[in-house]
Design a protein around this motif. Sequence first.
Motif, PDB file in Angstrom:
ATOM      1  N   SER A  69      19.654  82.907  73.406  1.00 57.36           N
ATOM      2  CA  SER A  69      19.954  81.524  73.018  1.00 57.36           C
ATOM      3  C   SER A  69      18.750  80.637  73.290  1.00 57.36           C
ATOM      4  O   SER A  69      18.013  80.837  74.256  1.00 57.36           O
ATOM      5  N   ASP A  70      18.563  79.646  72.441  1.00 55.50           N
ATOM      6  CA  ASP A  70      17.504  78.671  72.648  1.00 55.50           C
ATOM      7  C   ASP A  70      17.927  77.705  73.750  1.00 55.50           C
ATOM      8  O   ASP A  70      19.099  77.583  74.076  1.00 55.50           O
ATOM      9  N   PHE A  71      16.967  76.989  74.299  1.00 51.79           N
ATOM     10  CA  PHE A  71      17.213  76.035  75.375  1.00 51.79           C
ATOM     11  C   PHE A  71      16.840  74.636  74.909  1.00 51.79           C
ATOM     12  O   PHE A  71      15.822  74.440  74.257  1.00 51.79           O
ATOM     13  N   THR A  72      17.682  73.677  75.224  1.00 52.73           N
ATOM     14  CA  THR A  72      17.382  72.271  74.978  1.00 52.73           C
ATOM     15  C   THR A  72      17.708  71.504  76.242  1.00 52.73           C
ATOM     16  O   THR A  72      18.763  71.699  76.834  1.00 52.73           O
ATOM     17  N   GLY A  73      16.794  70.613  76.660  1.00 48.42           N
ATOM     18  CA  GLY A  73      17.036  69.815  77.863  1.00 48.42           C
ATOM     19  C   GLY A  73      16.541  68.395  77.675  1.00 48.42           C
ATOM     20  O   GLY A  73      15.501  68.167  77.057  1.00 48.42           O
ATOM     21  N   ASN A  74      17.312  67.432  78.162  1.00 51.73           N
ATOM     22  CA  ASN A  74      16.906  66.024  78.112  1.00 51.73           C
ATOM     23  C   ASN A  74      16.081  65.695  79.346  1.00 51.73           C
ATOM     24  O   ASN A  74      16.467  66.050  80.467  1.00 51.73           O
ATOM     25  N   ILE A  75      14.976  65.011  79.145  1.00 47.35           N
ATOM     26  CA  ILE A  75      14.078  64.635  80.238  1.00 47.35           C
ATOM     27  C   ILE A  75      13.878  63.123  80.180  1.00 47.35           C
ATOM     28  O   ILE A  75      13.680  62.562  79.098  1.00 47.35           O
ATOM     29  N   VAL A  76      13.926  62.461  81.326  1.00 54.25           N
ATOM     30  CA  VAL A  76      13.642  61.034  81.398  1.00 54.25           C
ATOM     31  C   VAL A  76      12.402  60.847  82.263  1.00 54.25           C
ATOM     32  O   VAL A  76      12.356  61.324  83.394  1.00 54.25           O
ATOM     33  N   VAL A  77      11.399  60.182  81.701  1.00 54.81           N
ATOM     34  CA  VAL A  77      10.181  59.874  82.446  1.00 54.81           C
ATOM     35  C   VAL A  77      10.252  58.402  82.827  1.00 54.81           C
ATOM     36  O   VAL A  77      10.284  57.531  81.951  1.00 54.81           O
ATOM     37  N   ALA A  78      10.316  58.128  84.114  1.00 54.76           N
ATOM     38  CA  ALA A  78      10.387  56.748  84.598  1.00 54.76           C
ATOM     39  C   ALA A  78       8.980  56.190  84.766  1.00 54.76           C
ATOM     40  O   ALA A  78       8.035  56.937  84.988  1.00 54.76           O
ATOM     41  N   PRO A  79       8.836  54.857  84.660  1.00 47.72           N
ATOM     42  CA  PRO A  79       7.523  54.269  84.905  1.00 47.72           C
ATOM     43  C   PRO A  79       7.050  54.569  86.324  1.00 47.72           C
ATOM     44  O   PRO A  79       7.861  54.736  87.236  1.00 47.72           O
ATOM     45  N   ALA A  80       5.748  54.629  86.510  1.00 46.75           N
ATOM     46  CA  ALA A  80       5.153  54.821  87.837  1.00 46.75           C
ATOM     47  C   ALA A  80       5.155  53.478  88.565  1.00 46.75           C
ATOM     48  O   ALA A  80       5.685  52.482  88.072  1.00 46.75           O
ATOM     49  N   ALA A  81       4.531  53.433  89.724  1.00 48.13           N
ATOM     50  CA  ALA A  81       4.448  52.201  90.510  1.00 48.13           C
ATOM     51  C   ALA A  81       3.682  51.124  89.739  1.00 48.13           C
ATOM     52  O   ALA A  81       2.756  51.416  88.982  1.00 48.13           O
ATOM     53  N   ALA A  82       4.081  49.878  89.949  1.00 50.23           N
ATOM     54  CA  ALA A  82       3.428  48.747  89.288  1.00 50.23           C
ATOM     55  C   ALA A  82       1.978  48.640  89.745  1.00 50.23           C
ATOM     56  O   ALA A  82       1.679  48.777  90.930  1.00 50.23           O
TER      57      ALA A  82
END
Length: 181
Positions: A69-82
């Motif tokens: 089976s193929d794999f799908t994943g959701n990724i969230v990249v948050a902003p770094a420090a100001a």
Amino acid sequence: DTLYAFLAGYDRFGNYIADFNANWEVSPDSLGSFAGAGSDSTGVSAIAYRATKSGRFILYADELSESLSDFTGNIVVAPAAAEDLVLVSGNNQTGVAGSVLGLPLVVVIEDFLGNGVPGEEIVFKALHGGNFSGSDSISLTSSANGFASAFYKLRSSSGPDSVLVYANGIDSLIFNFNAIP
């Protein structure tokens, strides 16, 4: 700022599959780029993905033999420090002394990649007698996209006016105005 992902193959009995290889994709592809991909000596498929913007993206792994089976994943990249406070709009306005300027003073607080950073305290401080609804300063929290804005009332006498804007640990900036009779 770099995501490392590994994918190994197992059959339905939980046995490891050697020489496993996958084709990796990211959508949307505007959030970064692959910094490397391949398989290690045990057959584990791996990638390095360098994010250049914050946001949500989907990582796809398509197993090349198509027996798994193929794999799908959701990724969230948050902003770094100001790291930076940027003047967006509202600078160099001219208005009648004692009146509220026609445009708000707008700034954005950003990380090292230029992503807006939410939840940061930003202070606007009048330097020459103007005010923010009767107060010489106002403290705001940056929006989900890193923006903060305020309307400013010019000093009561004609002449130059200005507002200092700062955030903790970041270089300040100044808005300049001209109050006319």
